[in-house]
Design a protein around this motif. Structure first.
Motif, PDB file in Angstrom:
ATOM      1  N   TRP A  41       0.833  -1.204   0.000  1.00 61.08           N
ATOM      2  CA  TRP A  41       0.000   0.000   0.000  1.00 61.08           C
ATOM      3  C   TRP A  41       0.870   1.257   0.000  1.00 61.08           C
ATOM      4  CZ3 TRP A  41      -4.883   1.648  -0.626  1.00 61.08           C
ATOM      5  CH2 TRP A  41      -5.886   0.682  -0.687  1.00 61.08           C
ATOM      6  N   VAL A  42       1.884   1.265   0.838  1.00 54.66           N
ATOM      7  CA  VAL A  42       2.785   2.424   0.914  1.00 54.66           C
ATOM      8  C   VAL A  42       3.501   2.621  -0.417  1.00 54.66           C
ATOM      9  CG1 VAL A  42       4.909   3.279   2.008  1.00 54.66           C
ATOM     10  CG2 VAL A  42       3.026   2.407   3.409  1.00 54.66           C
ATOM     11  N   TRP A  43       3.941   1.530  -1.036  1.00 58.77           N
ATOM     12  CA  TRP A  43       4.589   1.613  -2.346  1.00 58.77           C
ATOM     13  C   TRP A  43       3.623   2.214  -3.365  1.00 58.77           C
ATOM     14  CZ3 TRP A  43       4.029  -0.670  -7.256  1.00 58.77           C
ATOM     15  CH2 TRP A  43       5.146  -0.593  -8.089  1.00 58.77           C
ATOM     16  N   GLY A  44       2.391   1.742  -3.374  1.00 53.27           N
ATOM     17  CA  GLY A  44       1.390   2.240  -4.309  1.00 53.27           C
ATOM     18  C   GLY A  44       1.003   3.687  -4.061  1.00 53.27           C
ATOM     19  N   ILE A  45       0.835   4.053  -2.804  1.00 57.83           N
ATOM     20  CA  ILE A  45       0.512   5.452  -2.484  1.00 57.83           C
ATOM     21  C   ILE A  45       1.673   6.361  -2.895  1.00 57.83           C
ATOM     22  CG2 ILE A  45       0.115   7.073  -0.580  1.00 57.83           C
ATOM     23  CD1 ILE A  45      -1.494   4.743   0.771  1.00 57.83           C
ATOM     24  N   GLY A  46       2.893   5.932  -2.614  1.00 57.29           N
ATOM     25  CA  GLY A  46       4.062   6.688  -3.077  1.00 57.29           C
ATOM     26  C   GLY A  46       4.049   6.819  -4.591  1.00 57.29           C
ATOM     27  N   GLY A  47       3.683   5.743  -5.285  1.00 51.17           N
ATOM     28  CA  GLY A  47       3.621   5.772  -6.740  1.00 51.17           C
ATOM     29  C   GLY A  47       2.603   6.761  -7.267  1.00 51.17           C
ATOM     30  N   LEU A  49       1.438   9.393  -5.706  1.00 54.95           N
ATOM     31  CA  LEU A  49       1.941  10.741  -5.414  1.00 54.95           C
ATOM     32  C   LEU A  49       3.047  11.142  -6.389  1.00 54.95           C
ATOM     33  CD1 LEU A  49       1.996  10.732  -1.512  1.00 54.95           C
ATOM     34  CD2 LEU A  49       0.443  11.999  -3.008  1.00 54.95           C
ATOM     35  N   GLY A  50       3.962  10.224  -6.653  1.00 53.88           N
ATOM     36  CA  GLY A  50       5.037  10.514  -7.595  1.00 53.88           C
ATOM     37  C   GLY A  50       4.520  10.814  -8.985  1.00 53.88           C
ATOM     38  N   SER A  51       3.495  10.079  -9.400  1.00 54.23           N
ATOM     39  CA  SER A  51       2.896  10.305 -10.719  1.00 54.23           C
ATOM     40  C   SER A  51       2.283  11.697 -10.829  1.00 54.23           C
ATOM     41  CB  SER A  51       1.818   9.256 -10.995  1.00 54.23           C
ATOM     42  OG  SER A  51       2.388   7.982 -11.086  1.00 54.23           O
ATOM     43  N   PHE A  52       1.629  12.134  -9.754  1.00 51.84           N
ATOM     44  CA  PHE A  52       1.018  13.462  -9.776  1.00 51.84           C
ATOM     45  C   PHE A  52       2.056  14.571  -9.643  1.00 51.84           C
ATOM     46  CE2 PHE A  52      -2.968  11.248  -8.606  1.00 51.84           C
ATOM     47  CZ  PHE A  52      -3.791  11.803  -9.580  1.00 51.84           C
ATOM     48  N   LEU A  53       3.055  14.364  -8.818  1.00 47.95           N
ATOM     49  CA  LEU A  53       4.018  15.428  -8.531  1.00 47.95           C
ATOM     50  C   LEU A  53       5.036  15.644  -9.655  1.00 47.95           C
ATOM     51  CD1 LEU A  53       4.651  14.711  -4.740  1.00 47.95           C
ATOM     52  CD2 LEU A  53       3.219  16.514  -5.754  1.00 47.95           C
ATOM     53  N   VAL A  54       5.282  14.639 -10.462  1.00 43.01           N
ATOM     54  CA  VAL A  54       6.306  14.774 -11.493  1.00 43.01           C
ATOM     55  C   VAL A  54       5.844  15.655 -12.657  1.00 43.01           C
ATOM     56  CG1 VAL A  54       5.756  12.733 -12.904  1.00 43.01           C
ATOM     57  CG2 VAL A  54       8.133  13.499 -12.679  1.00 43.01           C
ATOM     58  N   GLY A  55       4.551  15.742 -12.908  1.00 39.02           N
ATOM     59  CA  GLY A  55       4.042  16.532 -14.029  1.00 39.02           C
ATOM     60  C   GLY A  55       4.525  17.966 -14.031  1.00 39.02           C
ATOM     61  N   PRO A  56       4.314  18.716 -12.938  1.00 37.06           N
ATOM     62  CA  PRO A  56       4.806  20.098 -12.914  1.00 37.06           C
ATOM     63  C   PRO A  56       6.327  20.196 -13.050  1.00 37.06           C
ATOM     64  CG  PRO A  56       3.208  19.739 -11.157  1.00 37.06           C
ATOM     65  CD  PRO A  56       3.497  18.402 -11.774  1.00 37.06           C
ATOM     66  N   LEU A  57       7.058  19.203 -12.568  1.00 37.65           N
ATOM     67  CA  LEU A  57       8.519  19.219 -12.703  1.00 37.65           C
ATOM     68  C   LEU A  57       8.932  19.073 -14.166  1.00 37.65           C
ATOM     69  CD1 LEU A  57       9.545  17.033  -9.637  1.00 37.65           C
ATOM     70  CD2 LEU A  57       9.684  19.523  -9.850  1.00 37.65           C
ATOM     71  N   LEU A  93       9.325   1.507   5.464  1.00 38.64           N
ATOM     72  CA  LEU A  93       8.224   2.235   4.820  1.00 38.64           C
ATOM     73  C   LEU A  93       8.711   3.509   4.135  1.00 38.64           C
ATOM     74  CD1 LEU A  93       5.415   1.741   7.480  1.00 38.64           C
ATOM     75  CD2 LEU A  93       5.626   0.611   5.245  1.00 38.64           C
ATOM     76  N   LEU A  94       9.730   4.148   4.697  1.00 40.34           N
ATOM     77  CA  LEU A  94      10.257   5.382   4.084  1.00 40.34           C
ATOM     78  C   LEU A  94      10.903   5.110   2.721  1.00 40.34           C
ATOM     79  CD1 LEU A  94      11.677   7.096   7.280  1.00 40.34           C
ATOM     80  CD2 LEU A  94       9.597   7.692   6.019  1.00 40.34           C
ATOM     81  N   PRO A  95      11.876   4.193   2.625  1.00 40.58           N
ATOM     82  CA  PRO A  95      12.437   3.947   1.297  1.00 40.58           C
ATOM     83  C   PRO A  95      11.437   3.306   0.339  1.00 40.58           C
ATOM     84  CG  PRO A  95      13.495   2.529   2.925  1.00 40.58           C
ATOM     85  CD  PRO A  95      12.628   3.494   3.671  1.00 40.58           C
ATOM     86  N   ILE A  96      10.488   2.536   0.866  1.00 39.83           N
ATOM     87  CA  ILE A  96       9.484   1.935  -0.006  1.00 39.83           C
ATOM     88  C   ILE A  96       8.593   3.018  -0.611  1.00 39.83           C
ATOM     89  CG2 ILE A  96       7.377   0.522   0.016  1.00 39.83           C
ATOM     90  CD1 ILE A  96       8.900  -1.463   1.830  1.00 39.83           C
ATOM     91  N   ALA A  97       8.201   4.015   0.183  1.00 36.97           N
ATOM     92  CA  ALA A  97       7.380   5.124  -0.343  1.00 36.97           C
ATOM     93  C   ALA A  97       8.155   5.904  -1.401  1.00 36.97           C
ATOM     94  CB  ALA A  97       6.938   6.042   0.795  1.00 36.97           C
ATOM     95  N   LEU A  98       9.427   6.182  -1.128  1.00 36.73           N
ATOM     96  CA  LEU A  98      10.266   6.901  -2.090  1.00 36.73           C
ATOM     97  C   LEU A  98      10.440   6.075  -3.359  1.00 36.73           C
ATOM     98  CD1 LEU A  98      12.115   9.269  -2.841  1.00 36.73           C
ATOM     99  CD2 LEU A  98      13.971   8.062  -1.632  1.00 36.73           C
ATOM    100  N   TRP A  99      10.687   4.798  -3.193  1.00 31.02           N
ATOM    101  CA  TRP A  99      10.850   3.876  -4.320  1.00 31.02           C
ATOM    102  C   TRP A  99       9.600   3.890  -5.198  1.00 31.02           C
ATOM    103  CZ3 TRP A  99      10.412  -1.977  -2.942  1.00 31.02           C
ATOM    104  CH2 TRP A  99      10.417  -2.754  -4.090  1.00 31.02           C
ATOM    105  N   GLY A 100       8.428   3.784  -4.592  1.00 33.37           N
ATOM    106  CA  GLY A 100       7.189   3.831  -5.361  1.00 33.37           C
ATOM    107  C   GLY A 100       7.035   5.154  -6.090  1.00 33.37           C
TER     108      GLY A 100
END
Length: 158
Positions: A41-47, A49-57, A93-100
């Motif tokens: 779940w943490v991996w997926g939630i990180g994923g 978030l990463g998908s949404f946050l990368v667009g503006p970058l 959980l921290l590196p897993i969230a970042l990884w996702g």
């Protein structure tokens, strides 16, 4: 081709490891976690978030700069997994969230860069399709490599 190779290598590392997160987390050395559901779940939630946050970058920075940052963060996340789990399984959980987050975010600048560079040739869509193929090929290579490690009882954590 360079963009496709980056996608391939990232998928080997990221999705290859994802395939074996259960044996990694359930190993005695990793705290013998009984259920990996929360970690996934943490991996997926990180994923997400990463998908949404990368667009503006992607709109502000050139693709190779974002891709390099993502690859560095992916490396940090995957390298820190064994260290985090050696302290406590919940710390992973921290590196897993970042990884996702970075694992899912990578394809946005990659596809954007492919469309930008290949659009003039009229094959931007084909380049994106090839990139997705590189992603799935990398996933298969990563999974096969991990399977070989497990089949031959090679150490997968040190």
């Amino acid at each position: 081709m360079a963009i496709l190779v980056v996608s391939l290598l990232a998928a080997i590392a990221s999705l290859g490891m994802y395939t074996f997160i259960a044996p990694f987390m359930m190993a005695t050395e990793s705290g013998a976690v009984q259920s990996i559901t929360g970690y996934l779940w943490v991996w997926g939630i990180g994923g997400v978030l990463g998908s949404f946050l990368v667009g503006p970058l992607v709109d502000k920075f050139i693709g190779p700069v974002i891709t390099l940052a993502i690859m560095l963060l992916l490396s940090i996340a995957l390298i820190s997994l064994p260290f985090a789990v050696s302290i406590h399984p919940l710390l992973t959980l921290l590196p897993i969230a970042l990884w996702g987050a970075v694992g899912w975010a990578l394809q946005v600048p990659q596809n954007n860069e492919l469309v930008r560079t290949r659009q003039a040739h009229g094959d931007g869509d084909l380049a994106v399709a090839l990139n997705e193929s590189a992603l799935y090929l990398g996933s298969a290579i990563g999974a096969a490599s991990g399977g070989i490690v497990l089949a031959f009882h090679l150490p997968f954590r040190h």
